[in-house]
Scaffold this active site. Structure first.
Site, PDB file in Angstrom:
ATOM      1  N   HIS A  36       0.744  -1.305   0.023  1.00  0.00           N
ATOM      2  CA  HIS A  36       0.098  -0.063   0.034  1.00  0.00           C
ATOM      3  C   HIS A  36       0.868   1.200   0.090  1.00  0.00           C
ATOM      4  O   HIS A  36       1.445   1.572   0.908  1.00  0.00           O
ATOM      5  CB  HIS A  36      -0.883   0.085   1.229  1.00  0.00           C
ATOM      6  CG  HIS A  36      -1.935   1.247   1.090  1.00  0.00           C
ATOM      7  ND1 HIS A  36      -3.229   0.989   0.603  1.00  0.00           N
ATOM      8  CD2 HIS A  36      -1.709   2.495   1.278  1.00  0.00           C
ATOM      9  CE1 HIS A  36      -3.707   2.009   0.778  1.00  0.00           C
ATOM     10  NE2 HIS A  36      -2.956   3.067   1.157  1.00  0.00           N
ATOM     11  N   HIS A  38       1.412   5.020  -2.596  1.00  0.00           N
ATOM     12  CA  HIS A  38       0.977   6.053  -3.540  1.00  0.00           C
ATOM     13  C   HIS A  38       1.980   6.714  -4.613  1.00  0.00           C
ATOM     14  O   HIS A  38       3.091   6.798  -4.014  1.00  0.00           O
ATOM     15  CB  HIS A  38      -0.081   7.018  -2.959  1.00  0.00           C
ATOM     16  CG  HIS A  38      -0.868   6.594  -1.922  1.00  0.00           C
ATOM     17  ND1 HIS A  38      -2.103   5.966  -2.358  1.00  0.00           N
ATOM     18  CD2 HIS A  38      -0.972   6.767  -0.822  1.00  0.00           C
ATOM     19  CE1 HIS A  38      -2.818   5.596  -1.412  1.00  0.00           C
ATOM     20  NE2 HIS A  38      -2.057   6.192  -0.315  1.00  0.00           N
ATOM     21  N   THR A  82      -6.938   9.537  -4.034  1.00  0.00           N
ATOM     22  CA  THR A  82      -8.138  10.365  -4.358  1.00  0.00           C
ATOM     23  C   THR A  82      -7.676  11.596  -5.045  1.00  0.00           C
ATOM     24  O   THR A  82      -8.330  12.304  -5.915  1.00  0.00           O
ATOM     25  CB  THR A  82      -9.073  10.680  -3.286  1.00  0.00           C
ATOM     26  OG1 THR A  82      -8.258  11.239  -2.195  1.00  0.00           O
ATOM     27  CG2 THR A  82      -9.632   9.516  -2.661  1.00  0.00           C
ATOM     28  N   ARG A 129     -10.331   0.646  -6.705  1.00  0.00           N
ATOM     29  CA  ARG A 129     -10.464   0.990  -5.343  1.00  0.00           C
ATOM     30  C   ARG A 129     -11.672   1.656  -5.151  1.00  0.00           C
ATOM     31  O   ARG A 129     -12.037   2.781  -6.020  1.00  0.00           O
ATOM     32  CB  ARG A 129      -9.246   1.805  -4.900  1.00  0.00           C
ATOM     33  CG  ARG A 129      -9.161   2.322  -3.258  1.00  0.00           C
ATOM     34  CD  ARG A 129      -7.935   3.316  -3.033  1.00  0.00           C
ATOM     35  NE  ARG A 129      -7.799   3.395  -1.707  1.00  0.00           N
ATOM     36  CZ  ARG A 129      -7.101   4.340  -1.041  1.00  0.00           C
ATOM     37  NH1 ARG A 129      -6.826   5.599  -1.620  1.00  0.00           N
ATOM     38  NH2 ARG A 129      -6.672   4.300   0.447  1.00  0.00           N
ATOM     39  N   ASP A 266       2.186   3.055   3.023  1.00  0.00           N
ATOM     40  CA  ASP A 266       1.203   4.094   2.977  1.00  0.00           C
ATOM     41  C   ASP A 266       2.076   5.388   2.432  1.00  0.00           C
ATOM     42  O   ASP A 266       1.621   6.380   2.562  1.00  0.00           O
ATOM     43  CB  ASP A 266       0.274   4.480   4.093  1.00  0.00           C
ATOM     44  CG  ASP A 266      -0.777   5.543   3.706  1.00  0.00           C
ATOM     45  OD1 ASP A 266      -1.289   5.434   2.681  1.00  0.00           O
ATOM     46  OD2 ASP A 266      -1.135   6.481   4.459  1.00  0.00           O
TER      47      ASP A 266
HETATM   48  C1  0GY Z   1      -4.465   6.430   2.707  1.00  0.00           C
HETATM   49  C2  0GY Z   1      -5.175   7.096   3.426  1.00  0.00           C
HETATM   50  C3  0GY Z   1      -5.578   8.498   3.146  1.00  0.00           C
HETATM   51  C4  0GY Z   1      -6.005   9.018   1.773  1.00  0.00           C
HETATM   52  C5  0GY Z   1      -6.119   8.315   0.806  1.00  0.00           C
HETATM   53  O1  0GY Z   1      -6.789   8.059  -1.699  1.00  0.00           O
HETATM   54  C6  0GY Z   1      -6.431   8.927  -0.612  1.00  0.00           C
HETATM   55  O2  0GY Z   1      -6.441  10.034  -0.832  1.00  0.00           O
HETATM   56  O3  0GY Z   1      -6.015   7.100   0.715  1.00  0.00           O
HETATM   57  C7  0GY Z   1      -6.347   9.289   4.328  1.00  0.00           C
HETATM   58  O4  0GY Z   1      -6.375  10.617   3.926  1.00  0.00           O
HETATM   59  O5  0GY Z   1      -6.666   8.772   5.231  1.00  0.00           O
HETATM   60  O6  0GY Z   1      -4.484   5.460   2.736  1.00  0.00           O
HETATM   61  O7  0GY Z   1      -3.461   6.935   1.775  1.00  0.00           O
END
Ligand code: 0GY
Length: 314
Positions: A36, A38, A82, A129, A266
């Site tokens: 996990h 990004h 997101t 997702r 993360d």
């Molecule tokens: C994570 C947690 C967060 C954000 C997102 O996609 C995202 O923006 O997942 C969060 O703000 O808790 O898992 O990256």
């Protein structure tokens, strides 16, 4: 903004990722997967989505791959954040650049074509997702999500879900109707100030008990903790581990469902405003929640390989 300025200004208060994470003491098993993480932009190349709720710092594939090597991971699973909406170009670019060492979880809309799904698959995407965290996304009708899940199921993909513990009762029927494996991000975000045998976490364990297609990531102690990081930055005293209040919750999930758990850093840790974790210390957290070599191998190697690189599993 001048012509040479960065095209996006990050959300005020946003912390950048740790620039020089410590070297972990815990030696990861060979082939370990950070399941996990990004990539964010960079915004000049991969613009952030107009509908985003935050603007991150840029955190691209080069930095991610450098962190992978520094911590001792072999592979990454890059999860669409997101801030990029359903524009998966940064994710696809990173997967393609990884030489097969990264796979992805995308965000798609109902309008996605089969040819687009084919292209995502060819790049290494193996899941979609669905995000239900209200501060991160606008509402998407459940019938749209179910339609997407039905379309991706024949490809052998799965669904990753992100939600807050208080919302599980309302989402239960939807999750349990999904026709794919379902992976819950960060244990469904338990409130770790509540007793471990309290109603919320008991409900979460029941979800996994009753539905063998549902998995959990046991990630993000830094997000869930109220006891917080170590007193001295960069120091991990085994007698006083960081994020101690999260340990019993994560360990319970690992020990009860050893074949359905995943772990990830993360990185680059979106939306943290008080404390940015040292990714090396996050790796040192792993033996606290997976105390044996056998549990560590399943969590970090066997399980993610089964889900993301099944063609390599005998
Ligand atoms: C994570 C947690 C967060 C954000 C997102 O996609 C995202 O923006 O997942 C969060 O703000 O808790 O898992 O990256």
């Amino acid at each position: 903004m001048s012509a040479s300025a960065a095209p996006f200004e990050k959300t005020p208060g946003w912390l950048d990722f740790c620039p020089s994470p410590s070297e972990p003491h815990f030696v990861l098993p060979a082939g370990a997967v950070d399941a996990h993480c990004h990539v964010f932009g960079p915004g000049a190349e991969f613009p952030y989505a107009p509908e985003r709720k935050y603007t991150p710092c840029d955190a691209g594939k080069a930095e991610l791959f450098a962190l992978r090597d520094h911590l001792g991971f072999a592979r990454n699973v890059i999860v669409q954040a997101t801030c990029h909406g359903a524009d998966n170009r940064a994710l696809v670019d990173a997967c393609l650049a990884s030489g097969g060492r990264a796979r992805g979880v995308a965000t798609v809309r109902r309008s996605v074509t089969e040819a687009e799904l084919d292209a995502l698959h060819a790049a290494g995407v193996r899941g979609v997702r669905f995000n239900f965290v209200k501060r991160l996304v606008d509402f998407t009708p459940r019938d749209e999500l179910l339609e997407i899940a039905r379309r991706i199921a024949p490809r052998g993909w799965h669904v990753v879900v992100y939600f807050e513990a208080a919302d599980l009762p309302a989402l239960w029927d939807f999750f349990t109707a999904l026709p794919t494996p379902v992976v819950v991000d960060h244990m469904g975000r338990p409130d770790v100030r509540q007793p471990i045998d309290g109603p919320e976490f008991t409900r979460f364990l029941r979800l996994l008990d009753r539905h063998p297609n549902i998995w959990s990531k046991v990630s993000c102690p830094e997000r869930l903790s109220h006891s917080g990081p170590p007193a001295l930055p960069g120091r991990c005293d085994p007698a006083h581990p960081p994020y101690a209040d999260v340990i019993p919750f994560a360990r319970a999930v690992v020990e009860r469902f050893p074949d359905r758990v995943l772990w990830g850093t993360d990185w680059p840790h979106p939306n943290l405003k008080d404390h940015m974790p040292d990714d090396g210390l996050l790796v040192d957290f792993i033996p606290q929640i997976a105390p044996t070599a056998e549990l560590q191998r399943r969590l970090l190697v066997d399980n993610p390989m089964r889900l993301y690189w099944p063609e390599e599993v005998g």
